[in-house]
Enzyme design. Structure first.
Site, PDB file in Angstrom:
ATOM      1  N   ASP A   1      -7.484  -1.553   3.627  1.00 17.66           N
ATOM      2  CA  ASP A   1      -7.057  -2.616   2.802  1.00 17.66           C
ATOM      3  C   ASP A   1      -7.276  -3.900   3.633  1.00 17.66           C
ATOM      4  O   ASP A   1      -6.301  -4.750   3.356  1.00 17.66           O
ATOM      5  CB  ASP A   1      -5.761  -2.408   2.338  1.00 17.66           C
ATOM      6  CG  ASP A   1      -4.820  -1.954   3.094  1.00 17.66           C
ATOM      7  OD1 ASP A   1      -5.128  -1.807   4.382  1.00 17.66           O
ATOM      8  OD2 ASP A   1      -3.613  -1.545   3.071  1.00 17.66           O
TER       9      ASP A   1
ATOM     10  N   ASP B   1      -1.340  -0.908   5.751  1.00 12.44           N
ATOM     11  CA  ASP B   1      -1.649  -0.314   7.289  1.00 12.44           C
ATOM     12  C   ASP B   1      -2.905  -0.539   7.904  1.00 12.44           C
ATOM     13  O   ASP B   1      -3.348  -0.222   8.900  1.00 12.44           O
ATOM     14  CB  ASP B   1      -1.352   1.177   7.314  1.00 12.44           C
ATOM     15  CG  ASP B   1      -2.379   1.942   6.224  1.00 12.44           C
ATOM     16  OD1 ASP B   1      -3.209   1.507   5.546  1.00 12.44           O
ATOM     17  OD2 ASP B   1      -1.958   3.289   6.162  1.00 12.44           O
TER      18      ASP B   1
ATOM     19  N   ASP C   1       0.962  -1.141   0.013  1.00 14.35           N
ATOM     20  CA  ASP C   1      -0.089   0.152  -0.003  1.00 14.35           C
ATOM     21  C   ASP C   1       1.038   1.328  -0.001  1.00 14.35           C
ATOM     22  O   ASP C   1       2.071   1.133   0.268  1.00 14.35           O
ATOM     23  CB  ASP C   1      -0.812  -0.166   1.142  1.00 14.35           C
ATOM     24  CG  ASP C   1      -1.855   1.024   1.581  1.00 14.35           C
ATOM     25  OD1 ASP C   1      -2.525   1.471   0.544  1.00 14.35           O
ATOM     26  OD2 ASP C   1      -1.781   1.701   2.635  1.00 14.35           O
TER      27      ASP C   1
HETATM   28  P1  ADP Z   1      -3.539   4.382  -0.786  1.00 16.71           P
HETATM   29  O1  ADP Z   1      -3.639   3.104  -1.502  1.00 16.71           O
HETATM   30  O2  ADP Z   1      -2.504   5.412  -1.127  1.00 16.71           O
HETATM   31  O3  ADP Z   1      -3.067   3.895   0.684  1.00 16.71           O
HETATM   32  P2  ADP Z   1      -6.096   5.155  -0.216  1.00 16.71           P
HETATM   33  O4  ADP Z   1      -6.851   3.992  -0.877  1.00 16.71           O
HETATM   34  O5  ADP Z   1      -6.210   4.999   1.522  1.00 16.71           O
HETATM   35  O6  ADP Z   1      -4.829   5.210  -0.631  1.00 16.71           O
HETATM   36  O7  ADP Z   1      -6.944   6.415  -0.590  1.00 16.71           O
HETATM   37  C1  ADP Z   1      -6.712   6.748  -2.086  1.00 16.71           C
HETATM   38  C2  ADP Z   1      -7.216   8.147  -2.289  1.00 16.71           C
HETATM   39  O8  ADP Z   1      -8.660   8.413  -1.956  1.00 16.71           O
HETATM   40  C3  ADP Z   1      -6.396   9.151  -1.500  1.00 16.71           C
HETATM   41  O9  ADP Z   1      -5.228   9.251  -2.286  1.00 16.71           O
HETATM   42  C4  ADP Z   1      -7.245  10.241  -1.389  1.00 16.71           C
HETATM   43  O10 ADP Z   1      -7.215  11.118  -2.505  1.00 16.71           O
HETATM   44  C5  ADP Z   1      -8.762   9.663  -1.322  1.00 16.71           C
HETATM   45  N1  ADP Z   1      -9.093   9.449   0.026  1.00 16.71           N
HETATM   46  C6  ADP Z   1      -9.480   8.458   0.809  1.00 16.71           C
HETATM   47  N2  ADP Z   1      -9.867   8.421   1.844  1.00 16.71           N
HETATM   48  C7  ADP Z   1     -10.195   9.938   2.072  1.00 16.71           C
HETATM   49  C8  ADP Z   1     -10.468  11.031   3.201  1.00 16.71           C
HETATM   50  N3  ADP Z   1     -10.827  10.319   4.429  1.00 16.71           N
HETATM   51  N4  ADP Z   1     -10.507  12.120   2.857  1.00 16.71           N
HETATM   52  C9  ADP Z   1      -9.963  12.422   1.776  1.00 16.71           C
HETATM   53  N5  ADP Z   1      -9.504  11.825   0.606  1.00 16.71           N
HETATM   54  C10 ADP Z   1      -9.466  10.415   0.793  1.00 16.71           C
HETATM   55 MG    MG Z   2      -3.848   3.125   2.831  1.00 17.75          MG
END
Ligand code: ADP
Ligand code: MG
Length: 614
Positions: free
Chosen positions: A513, A509, A322
């Site tokens: 996921d 984390d 991730d």
């Molecule tokens: P990663 O796979 O990089 O860990 P996530 O799947 O957690 O990222 O989130 C992907 C994208 O979704 C983030 O980059 C953000 O743009 C958006 N996002 C997710 N959760 C939130 C939130 N609580 N507030 C704002 N944006 C969010």
């Molecule tokens: Mg994440």
């Protein structure tokens, strides 16, 4: 009184002492050949040392499941006596008892040393009740209570610092040698030791749900999840002992039939054969290797949730990561705020209100940016997109471009930033907040270490935008960058990786996921003792968010598996050798007894190495 007698019968060292004295006395008298007395001494020695073993063997027969090592030892010792080899019969049992006792001591010792490593749950806590300090049992600290932690004390529960600052030693929980400094707003996990300074903190979890208690629970529970090697041993002994008994019968019967040896000679050989083939060394030392591995890893802040995880992670070929919070620190800072028609403060206030329901790292940063939290209703977190909720009856949302698109809102060109979240209300675009997040300093080196360990394929699976994901991947040396993925797409991509490789690890984390953590051959949750879903779904929990621990976990796993296999090969090898010697009449019962105890002790000592890892 009855209890005391029972205790005496159960005391192994006493039994060893008495039977050994009888044995030595018998031996000395034997030199002066004092007739009938010596056999009686040896029989007594056998009875004293073997009483429990005989009882267990008989119980086994009654349960129709007689073929264990106790059965082997009983036949061998009694058989030898019937043949008139009194001293050997007694020796078999006495040395068997000595070996068993030594093994149990070793097990107890390794348990104790794991416990000592894990002596991380304080019993008492000092809490503030109506302005007064009161000492209570740690279990009685309620969520929300103010706890006071003085220099040298451990945090009794997971808590957030309200006032004070201090250096904190996290090593017993995380294996990190360097202390961290904490001040207002920082989290303390139970088990952390405050080194200097006085800390007031608000309890966030009850003690049995706090980090230290969970670590203990995971480590204890872990030894129940049997490794492949352990299951192998269990299966092995199920077939092994009956086969050995059968072979022994053949060894006893065949040679006299063909007139190669006398009946008495070949029965003696058969009994020797039984002693040699006792599987004690294997039965005890293999589980102990894993037990040691689990304990050794735990003391370095790496929790394996079972012996079965070791051989899987040892063979890791593909590792998927991730991004946010795993490769990057997940500690975002706001860089730029661009608002349309409203003030920046208003924009941040709306965003912070929406984010208040989320524990995504982005949310943690935005929440802090405003004190003005508005009332929200119908809050919904859409993983990988953002948050939506009603404010004042208007539908509002914060999230990435995909989130905006869900509401049919196009973000004007001038407001798009590389790494930003966007805010809308009633289908009207309100502005953007750019945030940045750093790549963890150790990431590059940690990934390089993984390649050195033979990992072939690495990938980032991220919900973020292409440019960001590619930049991060390039910078840390990860080969594949998969971007713009919603959690279900991450899952599908992960399945693809699993099918095309023999050992796939997913490192995340736990935020968004958990399904991927559960699906991977090995799911590794990083730095998130607070996240229930992560702990439940994963196979390995790394207490810090330090990526170097990943290579360390693989190394520990390899070492542990190696030790377990060494024990299997060594024990079976030595036994096989002596068995062959025995069949041809070159090994007597003395050699058999010493080989059995010797192999068991060496294998156990070898297992103890798993506890220590440099
Ligand atoms: P990663 O796979 O990089 O860990 P996530 O799947 O957690 O990222 O989130 C992907 C994208 O979704 C983030 O980059 C953000 O743009 C958006 N996002 C997710 N959760 C939130 C939130 N609580 N507030 C704002 N944006 C969010
Ligand atoms: Mg994440």
């Amino acid at each position: 009184m009855k209890k005391q007698i029972k205790k005496l019968i159960k005391s192994d060292s006493l039994k060893i002492g008495i039977s050994l004295s009888l044995f030595v006395l018998g031996f000395i008298l034997n030199i002066f050949s004092v007739g009938i007395i010596t056999p009686i001494l040896f029989v007594l020695a056998l009875v004293v040392s073997g009483i429990e073993v005989f009882v267990d063997a008989v119980k086994g027969i009654l349960r129709l499941d007689p073929l264990d090592e106790k059965f082997l030892m009983s036949i061998a010792s009694v058989g030898a006596m019937l043949l008139g080899d009194f001293s050997e019969g007694a020796a078999v049992m006495i040395f068997y008892l000595i070996g068993e006792t030594a093994e149990h001591k070793a097990v107890r010792k390794s348990r104790a040393s794991i416990k000592a490593l894990m002596d991380i749950c304080p019993d008492e806590a000092c809490v503030l009740v109506e302005g007064k300090e009161v000492v209570v049992d740690a279990e009685d600290v309620e969520v929300g209570a103010t706890v006071i932690i003085r220099p040298g004390e451990r945090a009794p529960v997971d808590a957030v610092v309200i006032s004070g600052r201090a250096d904190v030693d996290t090593s017993s929980m995380t294996g990190e040698p360097l202390p961290i400094s904490v001040s207002e707003g920082d989290r303390l996990l139970s088990g952390y030791v405050v080194k200097d300074g006085l800390i007031y903190a608000r309890a966030e979890r009850a003690s049995d749900e706090s980090a230290a208690a969970r670590v203990l629970e995971l480590v204890e529970f872990a030894s129940d999840n049997k490794s492949r090697e352990e299951s192998f041993i269990t299966k092995f002994s199920r077939y092994y002992t009956p086969i050995v008994v059968l072979l022994a019968l053949l060894v006893a019967i065949l040679p006299p039939i063909f007139k190669i040896f006398t009946l008495e000679n070949s029965i003696y050989t058969a009994l020797t054969f039984l002693v040699i083939s006792c599987p004690c060394a294997l039965v005890i030392s293999v589980p102990m290797a894993f037990f040691g591995g689990i304990g050794g890893a735990a003391s370095r802040g790496i929790l394996f949730k079972g012996g079965n995880v070791f051989s899987k992670i040892a063979k890791a070929e593909t590792i998927a990561f991730d991004k946010t919070g795993t490769i990057t620190s997940g500690r975002f800072v706001i860089e730029e705020v661009l608002a349309v028609d409203i003030s920046k403060e208003e924009l941040l206030s709306i965003a912070a209100s929406l984010e208040s329901v989320s524990n995504h790292p982005i949310a943690e940063c935005i929440k802090k940016s405003s004190d003005e939290i508005l009332k929200t209703e119908n809050e919904k977190e859409i993983s990988g997109l953002g948050i939506c909720a009603d404010i004042d009856g208007k539908v509002c949302a914060v999230g990435n471009l995909l989130m905006m698109r869900e509401y049919g809102v196009e973000v004007p060109e001038g407001y798009i930033r590389n790494s930003a979240v966007y805010v809308l209300c009633d289908r009207v675009f309100l502005g953007s907040i750019s945030i940045s997040d750093e790549i963890k300093p150790e990431a590059k080196g940690a990934i390089a270490d993984l390649y050195k360990l033979g990992v072939k394929r690495t990938a980032i699976l991220s919900g973020d935008r292409e440019e960001n994901v590619r930049r991060v991947a390039d910078e840390v040396g990860i080969k594949e960058a998969h971007f713009g993925m919603k959690p279900d797409e991450k899952y599908t991509k992960l399945e693809e990786l699993i099918f095309s490789s023999s050992g796939t690890v997913y490192v995340g984390d736990g935020i968004n996921d958990a399904p991927s953590l559960a699906r991977a051959d090995v799911g590794v949750a990083m730095g998130n003792m607070g996240q229930d879903s992560a702990i439940e779904a994963s196979d390995v929990v790394i207490m810090t968010d330090n990526l170097d621990k990943l290579a360390e976990a693989i190394k520990i796993a390899r070492k542990t598996v190696k030790i377990a296999r060494e024990n299997i090969v060594f024990a079976i090898g030595v036994k096989a050798l002596i068995l062959i010697l025995g069949i041809f009449g070159f090994a007597n019962m003395w050699l058999a007894v010493f080989a059995d105890v010797g192999v068991a002790v060496i294998a156990v000592l070898n297992s103890m190495r798993a506890l220590k890892y440099k």
